[in-house]
Scaffold this active site. Structure first.
Site, mmCIF file in Angstrom:
data_model
loop_
_atom_site.group_PDB
_atom_site.id
_atom_site.type_symbol
_atom_site.label_atom_id
_atom_site.label_comp_id
_atom_site.label_asym_id
_atom_site.label_seq_id
_atom_site.Cartn_x
_atom_site.Cartn_y
_atom_site.Cartn_z
ATOM 1 C CG ASN A 161 -6.748 -1.028 1.303
ATOM 2 O OD1 ASN A 161 -6.024 -0.773 0.353
ATOM 3 N ND2 ASN A 161 -6.276 -1.326 2.499
ATOM 4 C CB CYS A 167 -0.969 0.000 1.187
ATOM 5 S SG CYS A 167 -2.111 -1.396 1.189
ATOM 6 C CG HIS A 224 -3.249 3.188 2.068
ATOM 7 N ND1 HIS A 224 -3.764 2.720 0.875
ATOM 8 C CD2 HIS A 224 -3.357 2.158 2.961
ATOM 9 C CE1 HIS A 224 -4.165 1.468 1.040
ATOM 10 N NE2 HIS A 224 -3.927 1.110 2.291
#
Length: 352
Positions: free
Chosen positions: A284, A113, A254
């Site tokens: 996500n 990520c 993020h």
């Protein structure tokens, strides 16, 4: 300010066609829309259907970023992904070939990520060093392909997508110049976010067990680390640039979990209006998370030219990092299939 810099000049994103709402998940797993929304802030996500892979999404996002920049050529392609099409070779050269970019250097960066921030720093450094005059940086992941189909937690959290930016050589005084980076890692906590099987270690030691091909995450520890690391990295970078925290106009973190986003904002003393949030509509999306949030915010007008903008990420490795720029004026296409924001998820009741 003066000196050679990488300048953001194009931005684009792409989502796969299959939209999966929380109600859709509830028909397959022991979960409910309320359970997912109140714990993560996520209401829906997009996943690839059979036949689509990471490279397909990367090509579409890359093409949109090139169109946004008004160019069809770059000197370099860096692809951030932890779900490449194949273990070997890297996916980036295929993406470059399909985009008609010729025999340019192209390679993958795997930082989960944090991948987009790492890739952005890599491309920026190569431009500042004079190795390249321009670059296409893509974050793309199809995490739906490595999730346990019976795991209600990971399937609720992750979605697929791709986002991309075009950089060109310029100077530090320009809007859109990448002004600095803060990058770090901690391999002693690698087991917090991992896919245990499939790599050389498990193949050589014979340790693989059924289910090791699926993604696993230790949620509570990841939560604590994500808040701490993204906050610290953002604060360090702001101090390096002599940016008082109150002068930051937008934080594009993020999109992991709404509670993580609001906690990072609180640690930095930023109001909710300064946080860019689209996790409720895309989930996500791993390396695609930050550029997809940028696309959404720029198209909606919630990021405007001249605003001091911090980008930050946290992911497996552990890895984390931040980047900073004063945002330029860009023309951006909306993300396909994405509905307008509903009532802000930031004001929803969120379980601890």
């Amino acid at each position: 300010m003066s000196g050679r810099a990488a300048v953001l000049t194009g931005l684009g994103g792409w989502l796969p066609p299959d939209r999966v709402t929380n109600d859709d998940l509830a028909r397959q797993l022991d979960t409910t829309d309320e359970w997912v929304t109140t714990r993560t802030g996520i209401r829906q996500r997009f996943v690839v259907p059979p036949g689509l892979s990471t490279s397909d999404l990367a090509v579409r996002a890359g093409a949109r970023a090139l169109a946004s920049a008004g160019t069809d050529t770059v000197d370099l392609l860096v692809l951030a992904t932890s779900t490449p099409d194949h273990p070997c070779p890297a996916t980036a050269p295929e993406v470059a070939g399909r985009l008609g970019l010729g025999e340019i250097p192209a390679f993958d960066v795997a930082a989960v990520c944090t991948g987009f921030v790492y890739a952005l720093a890599t491309a920026s450094s190569m431009i500042r060093a004079g190795i390249a005059g321009s670059a296409l940086v893509i974050g793309a992941d199809t995490f739906s392909t490595i999730l346990d189909p019976e795991d209600r937690t990971t399937r609720a959290i992750f979605g697929d997508g791709a986002g991309a930016v075009v950089l060109r050589a310029g100077n530090l005084g320009e809007r859109g110049a990448l002004l600095g980076f803060d990058l770090a890692s901690d391999g002693t906590q690698a087991d917090l976010i991992t896919v245990p099987g499939g790599g050389s270690e498990y193949r050589s030691k014979g340790l693989a067990a059924p289910g090791d091909e699926f993604f696993t995450m230790q949620g509570r520890s990841v939560f604590r680390n994500a808040v701490t690391r993204m906050s610290e990295s953002s604060r360090r970078l702001a101090e390096q640039l002599d940016w008082p925290l109150e002068s930051i106009d937008r934080l594009v973190a993020h999109q992991a979990n709404i509670r993580i986003l609001t906690a990072v904002g609180s640690e930095l003393g930023l109001s909710e209006e300064k946080l860019v949030v689209n996790i409720d509509r895309v989930g996500n999306t791993v390396a695609a998370s930050v550029p997809l949030a940028l696309v959404d915010a720029v198209h909606a007008g919630s990021i405007t030219p001249g605003q001091r903008t911090l980008l930050c990420g946290f992911g497996g490795g552990l890895t984390w990092g931040a980047a900073a720029l004063e945002f330029p004026e860009l023309s951006v296409e909306p993300l396909p299939g994405l509905p307008a924001p509903a009532e802000s998820v930031r004001t929803s009741r969120i379980h601890p």
